[in-house]
Design a protein around this motif. Structure first.
Motif, PDB file in Angstrom:
ATOM      1  N   ALA A  32     -89.539  37.675  60.613  1.00 41.59           N
ATOM      2  CA  ALA A  32     -90.762  38.250  61.156  1.00 41.59           C
ATOM      3  C   ALA A  32     -91.172  39.414  60.251  1.00 41.59           C
ATOM      4  CB  ALA A  32     -90.525  38.729  62.586  1.00 41.59           C
ATOM      5  N   PRO A  33     -92.448  39.781  60.241  1.00 44.01           N
ATOM      6  CA  PRO A  33     -92.897  40.872  59.369  1.00 44.01           C
ATOM      7  C   PRO A  33     -92.122  42.179  59.547  1.00 44.01           C
ATOM      8  CG  PRO A  33     -94.786  39.721  60.273  1.00 44.01           C
ATOM      9  CD  PRO A  33     -93.570  39.154  60.961  1.00 44.01           C
ATOM     10  N   GLY A  34     -91.707  42.511  60.746  1.00 42.55           N
ATOM     11  CA  GLY A  34     -90.985  43.753  60.982  1.00 42.55           C
ATOM     12  C   GLY A  34     -89.480  43.608  61.034  1.00 42.55           C
ATOM     13  N   CYS A  35     -88.954  42.519  60.500  1.00 45.24           N
ATOM     14  CA  CYS A  35     -87.508  42.269  60.553  1.00 45.24           C
ATOM     15  C   CYS A  35     -86.738  43.402  59.879  1.00 45.24           C
ATOM     16  CB  CYS A  35     -87.180  40.947  59.867  1.00 45.24           C
ATOM     17  SG  CYS A  35     -85.426  40.511  59.913  1.00 45.24           S
ATOM     18  N   LEU A  36     -85.619  43.752  60.485  1.00 42.07           N
ATOM     19  CA  LEU A  36     -84.746  44.772  59.938  1.00 42.07           C
ATOM     20  C   LEU A  36     -83.334  44.202  59.847  1.00 42.07           C
ATOM     21  CD1 LEU A  36     -84.946  47.752  59.054  1.00 42.07           C
ATOM     22  CD2 LEU A  36     -84.158  48.362  61.334  1.00 42.07           C
ATOM     23  N   GLN A  37     -82.697  44.369  58.681  1.00 40.74           N
ATOM     24  CA  GLN A  37     -81.319  43.926  58.493  1.00 40.74           C
ATOM     25  C   GLN A  37     -80.428  45.161  58.508  1.00 40.74           C
ATOM     26  OE1 GLN A  37     -80.695  40.978  55.520  1.00 40.74           O
ATOM     27  NE2 GLN A  37     -78.482  40.994  55.739  1.00 40.74           N
ATOM     28  N   PRO A  47     -74.843  50.074  53.295  1.00 43.72           N
ATOM     29  CA  PRO A  47     -76.197  50.479  52.898  1.00 43.72           C
ATOM     30  C   PRO A  47     -77.058  50.719  54.137  1.00 43.72           C
ATOM     31  CG  PRO A  47     -75.826  48.150  52.420  1.00 43.72           C
ATOM     32  CD  PRO A  47     -74.531  48.715  52.895  1.00 43.72           C
ATOM     33  N   ALA A  48     -78.120  51.449  53.925  1.00 43.51           N
ATOM     34  CA  ALA A  48     -79.077  51.701  55.008  1.00 43.51           C
ATOM     35  C   ALA A  48     -79.694  50.377  55.443  1.00 43.51           C
ATOM     36  CB  ALA A  48     -80.166  52.650  54.518  1.00 43.51           C
ATOM     37  N   PRO A  49     -80.198  50.308  56.671  1.00 43.19           N
ATOM     38  CA  PRO A  49     -80.895  49.085  57.102  1.00 43.19           C
ATOM     39  C   PRO A  49     -82.000  48.728  56.113  1.00 43.19           C
ATOM     40  CG  PRO A  49     -80.536  50.541  58.964  1.00 43.19           C
ATOM     41  CD  PRO A  49     -80.147  51.312  57.735  1.00 43.19           C
ATOM     42  N   LYS A  50     -82.225  47.436  55.956  1.00 41.11           N
ATOM     43  CA  LYS A  50     -83.209  46.961  54.977  1.00 41.11           C
ATOM     44  C   LYS A  50     -84.378  46.277  55.677  1.00 41.11           C
ATOM     45  CE  LYS A  50     -79.984  46.331  51.132  1.00 41.11           C
ATOM     46  NZ  LYS A  50     -80.229  47.613  50.562  1.00 41.11           N
ATOM     47  N   THR A  51     -85.561  46.716  55.313  1.00 45.89           N
ATOM     48  CA  THR A  51     -86.776  46.022  55.718  1.00 45.89           C
ATOM     49  C   THR A  51     -86.874  44.747  54.893  1.00 45.89           C
ATOM     50  OG1 THR A  51     -88.072  47.124  54.011  1.00 45.89           O
ATOM     51  CG2 THR A  51     -87.959  48.220  56.190  1.00 45.89           C
ATOM     52  N   ASN A  52     -87.848  43.915  55.170  1.00 45.61           N
ATOM     53  CA  ASN A  52     -88.048  42.713  54.359  1.00 45.61           C
ATOM     54  C   ASN A  52     -88.283  43.081  52.896  1.00 45.61           C
ATOM     55  OD1 ASN A  52     -87.756  41.005  56.547  1.00 45.61           O
ATOM     56  ND2 ASN A  52     -89.954  40.887  56.950  1.00 45.61           N
ATOM     57  N   GLU A  53     -89.097  44.111  52.677  1.00 43.59           N
ATOM     58  CA  GLU A  53     -89.389  44.527  51.301  1.00 43.59           C
ATOM     59  C   GLU A  53     -88.115  44.991  50.589  1.00 43.59           C
ATOM     60  OE1 GLU A  53     -91.980  47.880  48.905  1.00 43.59           O
ATOM     61  OE2 GLU A  53     -92.535  47.401  50.963  1.00 43.59           O
ATOM     62  N   ALA A  54     -87.323  45.824  51.272  1.00 37.94           N
ATOM     63  CA  ALA A  54     -86.085  46.327  50.669  1.00 37.94           C
ATOM     64  C   ALA A  54     -85.079  45.201  50.457  1.00 37.94           C
ATOM     65  CB  ALA A  54     -85.476  47.425  51.547  1.00 37.94           C
ATOM     66  N   PHE A  55     -85.006  44.250  51.399  1.00 36.73           N
ATOM     67  CA  PHE A  55     -84.085  43.124  51.232  1.00 36.73           C
ATOM     68  C   PHE A  55     -84.512  42.261  50.040  1.00 36.73           C
ATOM     69  CE2 PHE A  55     -82.744  38.765  51.893  1.00 36.73           C
ATOM     70  CZ  PHE A  55     -81.380  38.940  51.972  1.00 36.73           C
ATOM     71  N   GLY A  56     -85.806  41.991  49.917  1.00 45.28           N
ATOM     72  CA  GLY A  56     -86.309  41.208  48.780  1.00 45.28           C
ATOM     73  C   GLY A  56     -85.989  41.883  47.459  1.00 45.28           C
ATOM     74  N   GLU A  57     -86.154  43.194  47.411  1.00 47.59           N
ATOM     75  CA  GLU A  57     -85.833  43.943  46.193  1.00 47.59           C
ATOM     76  C   GLU A  57     -84.338  43.873  45.898  1.00 47.59           C
ATOM     77  OE1 GLU A  57     -85.984  48.565  44.925  1.00 47.59           O
ATOM     78  OE2 GLU A  57     -87.877  47.715  45.671  1.00 47.59           O
ATOM     79  N   HIS A  58     -83.514  43.962  46.943  1.00 45.84           N
ATOM     80  CA  HIS A  58     -82.057  43.845  46.784  1.00 45.84           C
ATOM     81  C   HIS A  58     -81.692  42.478  46.191  1.00 45.84           C
ATOM     82  CE1 HIS A  58     -77.785  43.974  47.698  1.00 45.84           C
ATOM     83  NE2 HIS A  58     -77.909  42.932  48.493  1.00 45.84           N
ATOM     84  N   MET A  59     -82.289  41.429  46.720  1.00 43.37           N
ATOM     85  CA  MET A  59     -82.017  40.082  46.192  1.00 43.37           C
ATOM     86  C   MET A  59     -82.444  39.982  44.731  1.00 43.37           C
ATOM     87  SD  MET A  59     -80.842  37.731  48.529  1.00 43.37           S
ATOM     88  CE  MET A  59     -81.635  36.156  48.382  1.00 43.37           C
ATOM     89  N   ASP A  60     -83.663  40.429  44.437  1.00 40.26           N
ATOM     90  CA  ASP A  60     -84.242  40.253  43.107  1.00 40.26           C
ATOM     91  C   ASP A  60     -83.636  41.166  42.046  1.00 40.26           C
ATOM     92  OD1 ASP A  60     -85.898  38.271  44.091  1.00 40.26           O
ATOM     93  OD2 ASP A  60     -87.615  39.613  44.375  1.00 40.26           O
ATOM     94  N   LYS A  61     -83.232  42.370  42.436  1.00 38.42           N
ATOM     95  CA  LYS A  61     -82.766  43.343  41.447  1.00 38.42           C
ATOM     96  C   LYS A  61     -81.259  43.561  41.440  1.00 38.42           C
ATOM     97  CE  LYS A  61     -87.109  45.781  41.086  1.00 38.42           C
ATOM     98  NZ  LYS A  61     -87.813  47.046  41.245  1.00 38.42           N
ATOM     99  N   GLN A 155     -76.288  47.208  32.391  1.00 38.22           N
ATOM    100  CA  GLN A 155     -77.040  47.885  33.442  1.00 38.22           C
ATOM    101  C   GLN A 155     -76.169  48.962  34.064  1.00 38.22           C
ATOM    102  OE1 GLN A 155     -78.118  44.854  36.286  1.00 38.22           O
ATOM    103  NE2 GLN A 155     -79.174  43.621  34.779  1.00 38.22           N
ATOM    104  N   SER A 156     -76.794  49.807  34.839  1.00 34.55           N
ATOM    105  CA  SER A 156     -76.031  50.810  35.569  1.00 34.55           C
ATOM    106  C   SER A 156     -76.557  50.855  36.997  1.00 34.55           C
ATOM    107  CB  SER A 156     -76.151  52.185  34.906  1.00 34.55           C
ATOM    108  OG  SER A 156     -77.504  52.602  34.928  1.00 34.55           O
ATOM    109  N   GLY A 157     -75.878  51.612  37.814  1.00 34.27           N
ATOM    110  CA  GLY A 157     -76.329  51.752  39.193  1.00 34.27           C
ATOM    111  C   GLY A 157     -75.267  51.270  40.155  1.00 34.27           C
ATOM    112  N   LYS A 158     -75.495  51.601  41.410  1.00 38.68           N
ATOM    113  CA  LYS A 158     -74.536  51.209  42.427  1.00 38.68           C
ATOM    114  C   LYS A 158     -74.691  49.737  42.773  1.00 38.68           C
ATOM    115  CE  LYS A 158     -77.144  52.867  46.313  1.00 38.68           C
ATOM    116  NZ  LYS A 158     -77.151  53.599  47.521  1.00 38.68           N
ATOM    117  N   ALA A 159     -73.677  49.207  43.428  1.00 34.60           N
ATOM    118  CA  ALA A 159     -73.640  47.770  43.716  1.00 34.60           C
ATOM    119  C   ALA A 159     -74.645  47.365  44.792  1.00 34.60           C
ATOM    120  CB  ALA A 159     -72.233  47.354  44.137  1.00 34.60           C
ATOM    121  N   PHE A 160     -74.660  48.040  45.909  1.00 36.86           N
ATOM    122  CA  PHE A 160     -75.610  47.767  46.993  1.00 36.86           C
ATOM    123  C   PHE A 160     -75.563  48.865  48.005  1.00 36.86           C
ATOM    124  CE2 PHE A 160     -71.824  45.131  47.790  1.00 36.86           C
ATOM    125  CZ  PHE A 160     -71.450  45.474  49.065  1.00 36.86           C
TER     126      PHE A 160
END
Length: 160
Positions: A32-37, A47-61, A155-160
């Motif tokens: 749903a548009p307001g889904c929260l993981q 990690p902090a709860p992820k909105t759809n946008e944040a989850f998509g970014e997590h998958m892609d990046k 690359q650098s950065g944290k895992a998730f």
């Protein structure tokens, strides 16, 4: 009209299938548009709860650059038709890209974690909330593997 048990089972199957090929589009199409993981337990400092946008970014990046697949295999699926809730007890084994593994032996990259997903589904058959229980003993190992894979790819950065 609320989803039937067979429809909820199809949502569960589609939810799991989207991880096999790390399909951001397939994952987001179920939500749903307001889904929260939300991730648990708190003892893992998840990690902090992820909105759809944040989850998509997590998958892609974070996931797709490092892994070819992240198949999740259900051990058991519980359907609560009246509550429009799905509980999935599963194992997941990330398949890292060869270039992300570097020169280490493939055995060093074998990991299977155990997870529980609780999916709350709205009356339209879209997932409105995901509660994901991470593997409390294996998550730190997976985080380390992801950091190493990022290093191997420059690359650098944290895992998730």
């Amino acid at each position: 009209m609320s989803p039937l048990e067979s429809q909820l089972r199809q949502i569960a199957d589609s939810f799991l299938a989207a991880f096999k090929d790390l399909s951001t589009a397939d994952s987001l199409a179920l939500r749903a548009p307001g889904c929260l993981q939300i991730f648990a337990p708190a003892s893992l400092n998840p990690p902090a709860p992820k909105t759809n946008e944040a989850f998509g970014e997590h998958m892609d990046k974070s996931l797709r650059p490092l892994m070819d697949h992240f198949p999740i295999t259900a051990k058991e699926i519980y359907i609560n038709e009246t509550g429009r809730q799905i509980t999935i007890w599963a194992n997941a084994t990330p398949i890292f890209k060869k270039e992300a593994m570097g020169s280490e032996l493939q055995e060093a990259w074998h990991y299977t974690g155990e997870y529980i997903f609780i999916l709350d589904v709205d009356e339209n058959g879209k997932i409105q909330r995901i509660l994901e229980f991470l593997d409390s003993l294996g998550t730190e190992r997976l985080r380390g593997m992801m950091v190493k894979a990022k290093e191997n790819l420059g690359q650098s950065g944290k895992a998730f």
